[in-house]
Design an enzyme around this catalytic site. Structure first.
Site, short mmCIF file in Angstrom:
data_model
loop_
_atom_site.label_atom_id
_atom_site.label_comp_id
_atom_site.label_asym_id
_atom_site.label_seq_id
_atom_site.Cartn_x
_atom_site.Cartn_y
_atom_site.Cartn_z
N ASP A 127 23.72 45.22 46.14
CA ASP A 127 23.98 44.73 45.77
C ASP A 127 22.62 45.36 43.94
N CYS A 178 47.45 40.43 41.43
CA CYS A 178 45.69 39.62 40.67
C CYS A 178 46.16 39.36 38.69
N CYS A 209 35.45 35.90 32.97
CA CYS A 209 35.49 35.56 34.93
C CYS A 209 34.82 34.01 35.13
N CYS A 232 45.05 35.47 37.52
CA CYS A 232 44.48 34.90 36.87
C CYS A 232 44.06 34.01 35.48
N CYS A 274 47.38 50.30 44.88
CA CYS A 274 48.21 49.31 44.31
C CYS A 274 49.70 49.35 43.87
N CYS A 315 34.85 32.76 42.91
CA CYS A 315 36.22 32.79 42.39
C CYS A 315 36.87 33.80 43.23
C1 B12 Z 1 28.13 42.74 37.75
C2 B12 Z 1 28.92 42.63 38.93
C3 B12 Z 1 29.70 41.51 39.27
C4 B12 Z 1 30.06 41.04 37.88
C5 B12 Z 1 31.44 42.21 37.53
C6 B12 Z 1 32.31 42.64 37.87
C7 B12 Z 1 32.75 43.24 37.70
N1 B12 Z 1 34.26 43.41 38.30
O1 B12 Z 1 32.47 44.70 37.06
C8 B12 Z 1 30.55 39.79 38.03
C9 B12 Z 1 29.67 38.39 37.71
C10 B12 Z 1 32.35 39.71 37.00
C11 B12 Z 1 30.88 39.23 40.19
C12 B12 Z 1 32.03 39.16 40.25
C13 B12 Z 1 32.43 39.44 41.24
N2 B12 Z 1 31.30 40.08 42.93
CO1 B12 Z 1 29.93 41.12 42.04
N3 B12 Z 1 29.30 42.54 41.31
C14 B12 Z 1 28.37 43.09 40.12
C15 B12 Z 1 27.67 44.65 40.59
C16 B12 Z 1 26.02 43.72 40.56
C17 B12 Z 1 27.69 45.61 39.65
C18 B12 Z 1 29.19 46.13 39.21
C19 B12 Z 1 29.53 46.79 38.02
O2 B12 Z 1 28.58 47.71 37.95
N4 B12 Z 1 30.63 46.39 36.82
C20 B12 Z 1 30.48 46.97 35.83
C21 B12 Z 1 32.26 47.94 35.72
C22 B12 Z 1 32.54 48.19 34.94
O3 B12 Z 1 32.34 48.45 37.54
P1 B12 Z 1 32.54 47.81 38.35
O4 B12 Z 1 33.92 46.14 38.75
O5 B12 Z 1 32.40 48.23 39.87
O6 B12 Z 1 33.84 48.70 38.06
C23 B12 Z 1 35.49 49.89 38.39
C24 B12 Z 1 36.70 49.71 38.27
O7 B12 Z 1 36.53 48.32 36.98
C25 B12 Z 1 36.98 51.25 36.77
N5 B12 Z 1 36.91 50.50 35.76
C26 B12 Z 1 36.24 50.42 34.88
N6 B12 Z 1 36.09 50.44 33.25
C27 B12 Z 1 37.89 51.05 33.65
C28 B12 Z 1 38.76 51.55 32.52
C29 B12 Z 1 39.74 52.25 33.08
C30 B12 Z 1 40.70 52.80 31.82
C31 B12 Z 1 39.96 52.30 34.32
C32 B12 Z 1 40.78 52.98 34.87
C33 B12 Z 1 39.17 51.78 35.71
C34 B12 Z 1 38.48 51.05 35.35
O8 B12 Z 1 36.15 51.94 37.25
C35 B12 Z 1 34.96 51.38 37.54
C36 B12 Z 1 34.11 51.89 37.69
O9 B12 Z 1 33.16 52.28 36.99
C37 B12 Z 1 28.09 45.09 41.99
C38 B12 Z 1 26.81 45.71 42.81
C39 B12 Z 1 26.49 46.88 42.18
N7 B12 Z 1 25.73 47.47 42.12
O10 B12 Z 1 27.87 47.89 42.46
C40 B12 Z 1 28.52 43.52 42.17
C41 B12 Z 1 30.31 43.65 43.25
C42 B12 Z 1 30.74 44.20 42.29
N8 B12 Z 1 30.84 41.63 43.64
C43 B12 Z 1 31.22 41.99 44.46
C44 B12 Z 1 31.54 40.86 45.00
C45 B12 Z 1 32.00 40.08 46.26
C46 B12 Z 1 32.15 39.87 43.62
C47 B12 Z 1 33.37 38.43 43.64
C48 B12 Z 1 34.57 38.75 44.59
C49 B12 Z 1 32.20 37.64 44.26
C50 B12 Z 1 32.97 36.00 44.04
N9 B12 Z 1 33.61 35.97 44.66
O11 B12 Z 1 32.88 35.79 43.15
C51 B12 Z 1 32.98 38.69 42.18
C52 B12 Z 1 34.65 39.44 42.33
C53 B12 Z 1 35.10 39.62 40.76
C54 B12 Z 1 35.83 40.89 40.71
N10 B12 Z 1 37.35 40.47 40.41
O12 B12 Z 1 35.39 41.85 40.37
C55 B12 Z 1 30.87 43.36 45.78
C56 B12 Z 1 32.47 43.43 45.44
C57 B12 Z 1 32.55 44.20 46.87
C58 B12 Z 1 33.71 44.92 46.53
N11 B12 Z 1 35.14 44.26 47.56
O13 B12 Z 1 34.72 45.51 45.57
C59 B12 Z 1 29.38 43.75 45.13
C60 B12 Z 1 29.89 45.37 45.01
C61 B12 Z 1 28.40 43.37 45.57
C62 B12 Z 1 28.84 43.60 46.93
N12 B12 Z 1 27.65 44.71 47.25
O14 B12 Z 1 29.02 43.60 47.53
N13 B12 Z 1 30.16 41.06 39.90
S1 SF4 Z 2 46.62 41.66 43.66
FE1 SF4 Z 2 45.79 43.69 42.49
S2 SF4 Z 2 44.09 44.29 43.78
FE2 SF4 Z 2 45.42 43.29 44.69
S3 SF4 Z 2 47.21 45.41 45.66
FE3 SF4 Z 2 47.95 43.71 43.73
S4 SF4 Z 2 46.96 44.86 42.10
FE4 SF4 Z 2 46.18 45.71 43.36
S1 SF4 Z 3 37.40 36.98 40.73
FE1 SF4 Z 3 37.33 36.21 37.62
S2 SF4 Z 3 38.94 38.38 37.16
FE2 SF4 Z 3 39.53 37.03 39.16
S3 SF4 Z 3 40.77 35.26 39.76
FE3 SF4 Z 3 38.54 34.93 39.37
S4 SF4 Z 3 38.09 34.65 37.29
FE4 SF4 Z 3 39.73 36.05 37.38
#
Ligand code: B12
Ligand code: SF4
Ligand code: SF4
Length: 305
Positions: free
Chosen positions: A132, A192, A212, A196, A186, A239
């Site tokens: 993480d 989802c 979020c 939200c 998906c 959440c």
């Molecule tokens: C910062 C962070 C958060 C932030 C931002 C979350 C986010 N979605 O970015 C916040 C605080 C909101 C958060 C919340 C949660 N998190 Co968090 N978080 C992180 C962390 C530290 C970095 C994530 C990151 O780089 N985000 C930046 C975005 C760009 O990256 P991403 O979501 O990974 O992005 C991918 C997609 O979104 C997509 N994407 C992005 N932009 C675009 C644009 C287009 C056009 C397209 C097509 C796709 C796309 O591709 C991306 C890859 O680049 C990781 C650990 C890690 N080192 O990776 C844990 C991690 C993602 N979190 C985790 C968890 C468990 C949670 C929560 C469930 C906790 C909770 N219940 O409250 C929630 C889930 C919310 C959600 N729907 O994501 C787990 C997820 C496990 C899993 N099965 O995916 C991780 C991996 C930690 C772990 N080691 O287990 N988190």
């Molecule tokens: S709820 Fe969201 S993440 Fe799950 S299958 Fe549907 S679109 Fe994909």
């Molecule tokens: S974890 Fe964040 S993105 Fe997911 S339902 Fe809750 S508020 Fe919305």
């Protein structure tokens, strides 16, 4: 050379539910991160900006990296989903935080796997293990390791295990045999995005953290903005809504690992009950759990008193 199949078998023996191997390549999804930061979707998580260069590619973290061994650990336990709860006074804490701190528990298991690899490998190698908090885009490597696809809610979803999984990885210089990437399943579903309560999923796979509830209750410093207070409601730590509505979490496996079982301190409690506890009682509840991140002061803010 150490074979991938042996590493996976060992990972399973240590307690990981999933293990796959991704190449340390220039995966196109890694590029979304910069754009995401530029749109200010990281809010005040300044550490993401500071480490953006390293997060762009694991080879910036370990120049000799050839592969990323990604593990998945199921943390789901046998409790109903928050959206199934009829009691409006119930305090909701995100499922991932109910038990022991995954950074500690999984960190130890990952070190165990790495120590075993060092013993078994005929050739010396370089490696870094992260859970993480490392400068790694874990979801992207998980997808390329075949652990699961990145859903529209941005979570990694495994077709059998669903998305209640922690990710953790070992970046290493060994040229191991890699898995095939997971395919997006998906389809036309948008449950989802619709569910939200703060419209934080601004497009498929794109999350605006500043909206979020997970960010607002865990990462954000200062008051919860008024515009979100009603939507946050009794969600006092994280959440799970966008995962609870996901069809792939309809009948998820349940972990019997003692580490993830809900602590009695949080199990089935109301906001009033928690607010009535002393700081010492709250502190004892969050000790060695992921909830320590907000400390007692953050928890009180989330409780609204
Ligand atoms: C910062 C962070 C958060 C932030 C931002 C979350 C986010 N979605 O970015 C916040 C605080 C909101 C958060 C919340 C949660 N998190 Co968090 N978080 C992180 C962390 C530290 C970095 C994530 C990151 O780089 N985000 C930046 C975005 C760009 O990256 P991403 O979501 O990974 O992005 C991918 C997609 O979104 C997509 N994407 C992005 N932009 C675009 C644009 C287009 C056009 C397209 C097509 C796709 C796309 O591709 C991306 C890859 O680049 C990781 C650990 C890690 N080192 O990776 C844990 C991690 C993602 N979190 C985790 C968890 C468990 C949670 C929560 C469930 C906790 C909770 N219940 O409250 C929630 C889930 C919310 C959600 N729907 O994501 C787990 C997820 C496990 C899993 N099965 O995916 C991780 C991996 C930690 C772990 N080691 O287990 N988190
Ligand atoms: S709820 Fe969201 S993440 Fe799950 S299958 Fe549907 S679109 Fe994909
Ligand atoms: S974890 Fe964040 S993105 Fe997911 S339902 Fe809750 S508020 Fe919305």
């Amino acid at each position: 050379m150490l074979r991938s199949s042996r590493i996976k078998a060992k990972a399973r023996e240590i307690g990981f539910d999933l293990c796959g191997i991704a190449p340390a390549d220039d995966h196109p999804e890694l590029k979304f991160f910069r754009d995401w930061l530029d749109r200010a979707y990281a809010g005040d998580m300044a550490y993401l900006d500071r480490s953006a260069d390293r997060r762009a590619d694991v080879r910036r973290v370990l120049p000799s990296a050839r592969t990323v061994i990604v593990t998945g650990t199921v943390y789901n336990t046998a409790r109903p989903y928050s959206i199934e709860c009829a009691d409006p006074a119930r305090a909701h804490i995100a499922r991932y935080a109910w038990g022991d701190d995954y950074h500690d528990v999984i960190g130890r298991r990952l070190e165990q796997l790495l120590a075993w690899m060092r013993e078994e490998s005929a050739e010396p190698f370089e490696a870094r293990a992260y859970v993480d908090t490392g400068p790694v885009q874990e979801r992207v490597y998980a997808q390329y390791a075949g652990i699961g696809w990145i859903g529209k809610n941005t979570c990694v979803i495994n077709p059998e295990a669903g998305s209640w999984i922690f990710l953790a990885e070992i970046i290493c210089s060994l040229p191991l045999e890699c898995d095939r990437p997971s395919l997006d399943q998906c389809g036309t579903c948008t449950l989802c995005i619709e569910a939200c309560p703060t419209q934080a999923i601004v497009g498929p796979g794109v999350l605006d953290s500043t909206r979020c509830i997970s960010y607002l209750t865990i990462e954000h410093r200062g008051d919860i903005p008024d515009e979100f207070r009603a939507a946050v409601g009794t969600r006092i730590y994280g959440c799970d809504i966008c995962q609870e509505v996901c069809p792939w979490n309809g009948a998820p496996p349940v972990s019997v690992d003692p580490a993830w079982q809900p602590r009695p301190a949080w199990d089935g409690v109301t906001v009033d009950e928690l607010a009535a506890r002393s700081d010492d009682e709250l502190r004892a509840g969050i000790r060695k759990s992921a909830m320590q991140r907000t400390k007692v002061a953050g928890l009180r803010r989330n409780l609204g008193r």
